[in-house]
Design an enzyme around this catalytic site. Structure first.
Site, PDB file in Angstrom:
ATOM      1  N   LYS A  22       0.853  -1.155   0.279  1.00 17.65           N
ATOM      2  CA  LYS A  22       0.055   0.091   0.132  1.00 17.65           C
ATOM      3  C   LYS A  22       0.802   1.369   0.069  1.00 17.65           C
ATOM      4  CE  LYS A  22      -1.503   1.753   3.916  1.00 17.65           C
ATOM      5  NZ  LYS A  22      -1.317   3.005   4.257  1.00 17.65           N
ATOM      6  N   ASN A  23       1.950   1.194   0.788  1.00 20.12           N
ATOM      7  CA  ASN A  23       2.656   2.574   0.981  1.00 20.12           C
ATOM      8  C   ASN A  23       3.588   2.805  -0.282  1.00 20.12           C
ATOM      9  OD1 ASN A  23       1.497   3.155   3.356  1.00 20.12           O
ATOM     10  ND2 ASN A  23       2.996   2.315   4.738  1.00 20.12           N
ATOM     11  N   CYS A 117      -3.289   7.843  10.118  1.00 19.15           N
ATOM     12  CA  CYS A 117      -3.783   7.421  11.539  1.00 19.15           C
ATOM     13  C   CYS A 117      -3.176   8.420  12.669  1.00 19.15           C
ATOM     14  CB  CYS A 117      -3.199   6.100  11.676  1.00 19.15           C
ATOM     15  SG  CYS A 117      -3.870   4.892  10.534  1.00 19.15           S
ATOM     16  N   ARG A 122       2.858  13.940  14.018  1.00 19.63           N
ATOM     17  CA  ARG A 122       3.077  13.793  12.377  1.00 19.63           C
ATOM     18  C   ARG A 122       3.262  15.082  11.471  1.00 19.63           C
ATOM     19  NH1 ARG A 122       0.038   8.399  10.116  1.00 19.63           N
ATOM     20  NH2 ARG A 122       1.998   8.227   9.100  1.00 19.63           N
ATOM     21  N   ASP A 306       4.964   0.036  12.107  1.00 17.01           N
ATOM     22  CA  ASP A 306       3.745  -0.346  11.635  1.00 17.01           C
ATOM     23  C   ASP A 306       3.458  -1.988  12.136  1.00 17.01           C
ATOM     24  OD1 ASP A 306       3.279   1.935  10.501  1.00 17.01           O
ATOM     25  OD2 ASP A 306       3.295   1.354   8.390  1.00 17.01           O
ATOM     26  N   ARG A 398      -8.406   0.319   5.237  1.00 19.23           N
ATOM     27  CA  ARG A 398      -7.455   1.151   4.547  1.00 19.23           C
ATOM     28  C   ARG A 398      -6.131   0.423   3.904  1.00 19.23           C
ATOM     29  NH1 ARG A 398      -5.930   6.086   8.236  1.00 19.23           N
ATOM     30  NH2 ARG A 398      -4.391   5.952   6.408  1.00 19.23           N
TER      31      ARG A 398
END
Ligand code: UD1
Length: 435
Positions: A22-23, A117, A122, A306, A398
């Site tokens: 995904k990333n 998230c 961040r 993660d 997600r």
């Protein structure tokens, strides 16, 4: 509201195939607008973060084709000078890659400030520092948009104050068509940083050193068409590895790059799992109760943040006291309260969780606080005695393609329901199977 109903207790057994990362896909899809020719991206995971980014790319005039569930074609020749903004894009983190991509190509970008998230503050100061070093003027505009513009983007020597995946990726994209050479020092080395560099190079960019902490980008005039397949998802793979271990299962995880999973395999071996590795698969076997260990999250190749909630769930069932230290994000233990409802013994002090392993968890009604913690709580409920309900599963969706389906194929009892009626039906089905 949609939620999962899970009946725990089954060991997960069988084979599961991992989707594209995904990333990596978020960065690569954003970068694909940088060519005026058509780019084909394969192995894109079918998850909601990706659908949101693709919508945003379409909304500014890119032509997007979707010939197969996991393939997109993107042509950025007719992009209009519009802000990248809508309610959904504000929720995902990957939206900020549109700043680097648009600034790099058009020397001008307006993008809604990123969400993602809620695992910490961040900030994006390192992204801004990088854009400014390349000659851009960067400011927050009305309506929470970040604007970046430059007469001329030029190469620069940028020393990052901390290792940031997002900033490394964004600066790389902004530098690809800048005049001269950019050097990014203290760059992130994550597999998806390398994947993006490989993708950009396949479009004609000149990037060297991705995967080390010094990346050199020599600016080119334009990027051309390419066909590219995204790497397998390291975090999805790791999640199934921990699910296998927590349920005392035997799972072969296919379509993986074992090298990307070394820090995860090492921890699993340390606590008593058997790991068999082949070229593109890993088998995880767990028999009996696992042992304690300590773990600290670090940038790649260290243990990924993660995967922190998933390993905590596993250590919560392991013999002895384990210490988990979160060194990347400051609020990443929100799931602990939920896990305690299932019987875990955990004390959080600052960025450290002290986990006293219990013999087992019991089913409970819990809320997913974010994407990875949500997946971790699903693992906990698969290992638990009894039935659990997991709410707020939009977080999990997600980033995990076909999560319940894949878990069911391994023998896990998990059903996604959207009403009380469906929930009762699911529970009856579990009870019938148990008789
Ligand atoms: C990416 C991943 C996320 C993963 C994280 C760390 C995506 C879409 N998300 O997030 O899943 O958990 O990497 O592997 O790929 N920081 C600053 N200033 C900045 C940028 C970062 O202080 O300008 C700090 C962050 O607050 C954090 C640390 O640096 O403490 C690392 O963040 P970063 O690597 O940038 O994470 P993301 O790119 O947001």
């Amino acid at each position: 509201m949609e939620h999962y109903v899970v009946k725990g207790g089954n060991a997960l057994v069988g084979e599961v195939e991992i989707a594209g990362a995904k990333n990596a896909a978020l960065a690569i899809l954003a970068a694909s607008i940088m060519s005026d020719e058509t780019v084909t991206i394969e192995n894109v995971p079918d998850v909601s973060d990706i659908r949101v980014l693709v919508q945003a790319i379409e909304s500014i005039g890119a032509r997007v084709g979707h010939p197969d569930r996991h393939v997109y074609t993107i042509n950025g020749a007719e992009i209009k000078d519009l802000p990248v903004d809508n309610a959904l894009i504000r929720k995902i983190r990957g939206s900020y890659y549109m700043i680097g991509a648009l600034l790099g190509k058009y020397k001008h970008a307006q993008v809604a400030l990123p969400g993602g998230c809620a695992i910490g503050l961040r900030p994006i100061d390192q992204h801004i520092k990088g854009f400014k070093a390349l000659g851009a003027d960067v400011r927050v505009l009305k309506g929470g948009l970040l604007g970046a513009g430059a007469e001329n983007l030029h190469g620069a020597h940028i020393y990052m104050d901390m290792v940031s995946v997002g900033a490394t990726i964004n600066i790389m994209m902004a530098a690809v068509m800048a005049r001269g050479t950019t050097v990014i020092e203290n760059a992130a080395k994550e597999p998806h940083v390398v994947d993006l560099a490989n993708f950009l190079n396949s479009m004609g960019a000149r990037i060297k050193g991705a995967g080390t902490d010094v990346i050199r980008v020599s600016g080119v005039e334009r990027l051309h068409a390419a066909e590219y397949a995204i790497i397998p998802d390291q975090i999805e793979a790791g999640t199934y590895m921990f699910a296998a271990a927590a349920t005392k299962g035997d799972v072969t995880i296919t379509n993986v790059i074992p090298k990307h999973l070394e820090s995860i395999s090492a921890k699993l071996k340390e606590i008593g799992c058997e790991i068999e590795e082949s070229d593109d698969a890993l088998r995880v076997v767990a028999t009996g109760r696992l042992k304690q260990t300590n773990v600290k999250t670090l940038p790649y190749p260290g243990f990924p943040t993660d995967m922190q909630p998933q390993i905590a769930v596993l250590l919560g069932l392991s013999k002895g006291t384990s210490i988990v230290t979160e060194s990347i994000f400051e609020s990443r233990f929100k799931y602990v309260d939920e896990l305690m409802k299932m019987g875990a013994h955990i004390t959080v002090e600052g960025n450290t969780a002290i986990i006293d392993g219990v013999e087992g968890y019991t089913g409970a009604s819990i809320n997913a606080p974010d994407l990875r913690a949500g997946a971790a709580l699903v693992i906990a409920s698969l290992a638990a005695d009894g039935i659990s309900e997991i709410h707020d599963i939009h977080f999990v969706e997600r980033g995990y393609e076909d999560f319940p389906e894949k878990l069911r194929s391994l023998g896990g009892e998990i059903i996604k329901v959207s009403s009380e009626e469906e929930e009762e039906k699911a529970i009856r089905r579990f009870q019938l199977r148990a008789v």
